[in-house]
Scaffold this motif. Sequence first.
Motif, short mmCIF file in Angstrom:
data_model
loop_
_atom_site.label_atom_id
_atom_site.label_comp_id
_atom_site.label_asym_id
_atom_site.label_seq_id
_atom_site.Cartn_x
_atom_site.Cartn_y
_atom_site.Cartn_z
N PHE A 1020 0.83 -1.21 0.00
CA PHE A 1020 0.00 0.00 0.00
C PHE A 1020 0.87 1.26 0.00
CE2 PHE A 1020 -2.22 3.37 2.27
CZ PHE A 1020 -3.37 3.49 1.50
N ALA A 1024 0.91 4.13 -2.95
CA ALA A 1024 0.57 5.54 -2.72
C ALA A 1024 1.72 6.45 -3.15
CB ALA A 1024 0.25 5.75 -1.24
N LEU A 1047 -5.47 2.30 -5.78
CA LEU A 1047 -5.21 2.98 -4.51
C LEU A 1047 -6.51 3.39 -3.84
CD1 LEU A 1047 -3.20 4.22 -2.51
CD2 LEU A 1047 -3.22 6.30 -3.91
N ALA A 1050 -8.08 0.37 -2.12
CA ALA A 1050 -7.40 0.01 -0.87
C ALA A 1050 -7.77 0.97 0.25
CB ALA A 1050 -5.89 0.01 -1.09
N GLU A 1051 -7.88 2.25 -0.05
CA GLU A 1051 -8.25 3.21 0.98
C GLU A 1051 -9.70 3.00 1.43
OE1 GLU A 1051 -7.48 6.93 -0.84
OE2 GLU A 1051 -5.33 6.93 -0.35
N LYS A 1054 -9.68 0.13 3.94
CA LYS A 1054 -9.18 0.54 5.25
C LYS A 1054 -10.22 1.36 6.01
CE LYS A 1054 -5.05 1.96 5.84
NZ LYS A 1054 -3.78 2.72 5.77
N THR A 1116 5.97 -4.78 4.16
CA THR A 1116 6.30 -3.81 3.12
C THR A 1116 7.40 -4.34 2.20
OG1 THR A 1116 5.66 -2.02 4.57
CG2 THR A 1116 7.03 -1.43 2.69
N VAL A 1225 -3.54 -5.53 -3.52
CA VAL A 1225 -2.69 -4.63 -2.72
C VAL A 1225 -2.40 -5.32 -1.40
CG1 VAL A 1225 -2.44 -2.36 -1.68
CG2 VAL A 1225 -3.75 -2.61 -3.79
N SER A 1226 -1.18 -5.23 -1.00
CA SER A 1226 -0.75 -5.81 0.28
C SER A 1226 -0.83 -4.74 1.36
CB SER A 1226 0.67 -6.36 0.17
OG SER A 1226 1.11 -6.84 1.42
N LEU A 1227 -1.76 -4.95 2.34
CA LEU A 1227 -1.92 -4.00 3.44
C LEU A 1227 -1.50 -4.66 4.75
CD1 LEU A 1227 -4.58 -3.47 1.38
CD2 LEU A 1227 -4.81 -1.56 2.97
#
Length: 1464
Positions: A1020, A1024, A1047, A1050-1051, A1054, A1116, A1225-1227
């Motif tokens: 993530f 960004a 993006l 993903a937001e 969250k 990350t 996406v990897s969060l």
Amino acid sequence: MSHPRPDEFVPPPECPVFEPSWEEFADPYAFINKIRPIAEKTGICKVRPPPDWQPPFACDVDKLHFTPRIQRLNELEAQTRVKLNFLDKIAKFWELQGCTLKIPHVERKLLDLYLLFRLVAEEGGFETVCRERRWTKIAVKMGFAPGKAIGSHLRSHYERILYPYSLFQSGANLLVPDLASKMMHSVAAADPDKVAALPGDISDAEYKPHDLAQRQAALSAESGVPTRRGKRMRLEASCVKTEPDEPCENRPNLRRRMGSYVAKAEPSPSSPAAASLGTSPGCPPIWSSRVQVDLYVCLVCGSGSDEDRLLLCDGCDDSYHTFCLAPPLPDVPKGDWRCPKCLVQECSKPLEAFGFQQAYGDYSLRAFGEMADSFKSDYFNMPVHMVPTELVEKEFWRLVSTIEEDVTVEYGADIASKEFGSGFPIRNGRLKVSPKDEYYLNSGWNLNNLALMDPSVLTHVTADICGMTLPWLYVGMCFSSFCWHIEDHWSYSINYLHWGEPKTWYGAPGSAAEKLEDVMKELAPELFESQPDLLHQLVTIMNPNTLTAHGVPIYRTNQCAGEFVITFPRSYHSGFNQGFNFAEAVNFCTVDWMPLGRQVVAHYRLLHRYCVFSHDEMVCRMASKADVLDVVLASAVGKDMADMIQEECHLRDKVHKMGVVHCERAHYDLLQDDERQCIKCRTTCYLSAIMCPCSPGVLVCLHHAQELCSCSPAGYTLNYKFTLDELYPMLKALKQRAESFDNWASHVTELLEAKMDQKQSLVAFRSLIEESEAKAFPENDLLRHLRQVTEDAERCASAAQQLLRGRRHTRCVRAKAQTKLTVDELKSFIQQVCSLPCSISQTALLKDILERVEDFQRCSQETLAKEVPSVSEIQELLDAGAELDLALPELPPLWGQLERVRWLEAERSARSQPASLTLDAMRQLIDRGVALAPHPSVEKATARLQGLLSVSELWEHKARKLITARPRHRLETLSAAAQETEGIPACLPQCVLLRDAVASATDWLREAEIMQLESHIPAFGALADIVSRGQLIPVKLDPLPQLESLLLEAEAWKKRAAEAFLSKSTPYSLLEVLCPMCEIEGGAAKRKGKKGLQHARKKGSAAGHDLLNDVERALTKSQDSGPAVSTLTEMRLRELEAVSLLRSANEARLQPGAEHVDPRVCVCLRGPVGAMLQCDLCRGLFHSGCVPEPQGADPPWLCPPCRRSERPPLEEALSILDSLQQLRVSLPEGHALNFAVCRTLSWQRHVQQVLAPCGGGATPTEHRPWDSASPSLDASGEVCLVMCRIFPVSPELEELVLEGLLLPVMVPEVQQLHCMLGNVLATQQFSFYFHFAQTVLKTFQQEGISVSLREATDRVERKAKRRGPRAELRDRAKKAKRNEGKSPEDDLGFSSSSPLSEDQEEDWSVCPANGCLQPEGEEVNWVQCDGRCNQWFHQVCVGITAELAAKEDYVCVSCAVRDGRMAH
């Protein structure tokens, strides 16, 4: 003309030689004052008396006996002595190991081992030189010609002789054998075929044994104190080489020719290594028995094998293998051998101070002469009178600078004439003077009279000082020398050579004294380190050529028989004797010496050197006879005495301020000098001194009054010779004597006859005229001449002043109408000014102007002749011409050339720096070029700039349009345009932005391509970052919309997860809530203050954040969640452990058996009052008014620190997790949620397995506190608590409940387990009240108050009921002065010093300390006892500070006495 060799001595220039007439020779002091301006510039001078001046020699050559000094020539020179000291250390090092030092020859001359050792050390050491092959470089530095393979020879000699000594100095010879072997291998790595050979008994013609034995041969057993080198080694008499037919006991060995040496006697070859181990013929050898072999083992390897290679130290009997030493020895030494430890002890002994040794016996003058003549004739192999002085001089400096030859001579120096008689005739002397020679009895050049004549200042010194007021005698021989020195008190000296061969002198002016000292310290620092006052000992010389090469001016002269040599104040001088001669010397001081006399006393005070006489005493004696003093001397003494009185007044005032009140007159002039010396600086006291009754006879000068002793200054006594009121009349008398007509007349004559460099100013002429008028001197020719000269000088000064004033005015105003002076007119006026007998203040300025004009004209012609001069050169000339303010024809051409050259340089500089050549800069340069006068170079440069400007403007416009275009252009279009702009040599901002945009877009597309791969799931943060950067690049980027859409998804995920898990105004992030708790807070831990708690929280928070950071970093950097899961698992285990410990601690506080437990609970850290809530997770108690009350029927209740998440249902969490699977996406939050859901599902399966035997659930049971625990009285009247549970609870079930409460989501199994364990809360509630009552009961029993447990328990319950919500609200409304800490008894309404009372209210302002101070204010600091009572005290009442209370434990007096802590 042949040139001297590089190492050959070059004589310095000659000093002045004066030949006075009989009239000039009549008054020695007048003649010395006359030649002083010339002679003092060289430091020494020679005076040849008139030919008829031949005084008789008054000494008896047969009766004069003296003991000379022994001088070894190569020890006199400073640098040679340093080398000899080094060779002695090397020789001693090898001799202690059974070897003889042999100095090798290289290129037919002895190798300078000291220089070789120093150069190798400067290059980094032996290993570095071998590894980097620097031996040829070292050979060149040592003076060898390159290309002869000298470097390999130097390496071999260094490795053979100096390298073991280098290892010894570094301590490597004491290392273990492995390390020593490695060092030897590293050295041999540069030449593996060559093995180092240590010096031993090698009969090699290339090596010359070091004559350390011969250097000590001059020391006989009958001599007194041996010399420094003589103490190092005692030799047998048979080792000294003597000349044939010359008895050694009668004649010293004075001649040491080249190659003559005495080698040390070799040890007996029949002494094997076994003998050195202590064996005897009657005893079996040490290797015949195993027991005897074990007695001698190597201290390095610990083995006794290889007996034939085992060495026994002759100093300490320690044993070492030859191959265990560093470096290893190839063979067993034949002589005595010392181990490394003994070597360190012997070689680390400090050197003794160098000095001359007295000879074996005394000589008569005749016997000394026979010995001296024999030595010189034998040495030069010719009669003494035929040896040239130049040959002797060169040979002397060769001998003192070489180590190969050791020549010893003797010198009869400092022989007192008072004891042995003077060479000049004196009245009532031993020699009867004939009538024709009676003139010499009273002659001023008779050294017995010179120092005591009226013009000499030393006549006022009452004591007879040998060498100063009384002459000293000097008997010399060939090569005997006197070393560099200055005279005592920086006085003059005069030396007269009565007869004999010449004496060669070298001198330096007094102005170069400090320079000479600095050079000697720089070139021979080793000598000054061991002997700081070396130059005061008269034992060291240095080659005049060396001093001259370092900037010290040196002059020489040969003093022949019948000639005087005079040295001036503070002039260093030295020299040597050409042969047998007899000289006499004395000191004297003239009027001009007076300022130096006081200066040298201060200098001696700093050096702590004694004074030969008291300068203050001499001045006071002259002042007491002011009426008979010469007027010139009276003037000089008056100035000196004024300085003396001023200094004395200041020092006495300083002493009085110290507190010295006792004063006493003392007659120091009646005491010997050594009885009135300052014990600190050794200055001879005369005017005053300080004494203390604790040390009779000990005194200090006023400069060191504070260093006398440790007593109070009030007990000191100030001894004084004169009061200040007595000194001022003496000074007044001196001044009156100096003010006379003779003084005025002599001064006028000196002014009128002064030469160019001695002319006085016009002010001096005017002052003399005014003085004559004030004193009413009669009119005379001298006064008229003086007035005429003064008038002429004033007219010239006025004209010069007008000229200079006009120059300053024109420099400021630049009046065009003013006529400027020409150069010829200026020269004519300066010649007129220089012809005056006086100097006007403007003369120097006028000469300076003329010199600058000539320099300006010459430089201007050179500059105008150049084709392209520099701007700075022309500008300097123009500035110089403007300052001159004269009519200079060179100025207009220079101005025109300056503007053209300056513009051309600016144009070239701009083109050479394209990065700073902007469009505005090009336009400005073109405008300036157009304004200049026409010139081909300017027109060409202007056209070149105009073309560059046109191209640059065109491309700037194109680049601006490409960057700001909408829609944006593709990368290919911008890249092609950027390539075309790279060849423009100018600074174009829009083109730079274009190139930067192309480079940024290229990099961005490369990253986006990697991120869009199927196998790559972007993180993530990386997503960004790349999106934000892509939006700023002014290029059309095709992948950007896709990445922006990803993006946003993903937001949105969250945000959904945060709404489900996070409560409003929560301090935690979503990742912190989903991960296991990093820090556990709960209960009411005892604290000394807020700082300790804050520090603990910060420390725990830091540890938790580290774990969270580990999770984020792991997710990350890698797409694999393995590292993150590992970290989360570790956090889960820590969470369980921390919660378990916290639960145990909170439950222990409620147990009846716990003592000294802090009863404070809740987030407010107060005692339990009223209805209390207990957290189902941490088991902590909380006031119902401090925390939110539980909602619902009977759910598990968690305190605010334990409840961080909203705990949504498991189904909602699974839905959120399922939506995450659709994102690429990897969060970190997604992985944490996945871990939490997996943890919850695993826990759910475990609970179902545990509850299966019980039917899958349980029902809540009614809380009955007294059923689970009830108190009862035993036979002794004590109360015991019987604990019983409603149903047995297994540890596994409790652990399941604990982990269920820690889950971030809600599952129904948590409610079921809570109902099963509900009765435990009631039991703990009663246990707390019962335990609290026990604590109160024990406290009152210790204080002697009779209270029953039942009464205490009832009182606890009544107090809890009485303190309802209203009391709690009242307590919260109290001001900050109420301290947060209070004892448990205060919460219940009891007092430790009074009986129980139900209506008595707690008193928060009184502490239990005896004599409480009852402090008031907004903030009162408390401290709690760390002993048994746990009571709270005011910090001010118990005498401790807030810092001490925060750092250390406090135990009250009662607990300390009870525990036995107050013993002593």
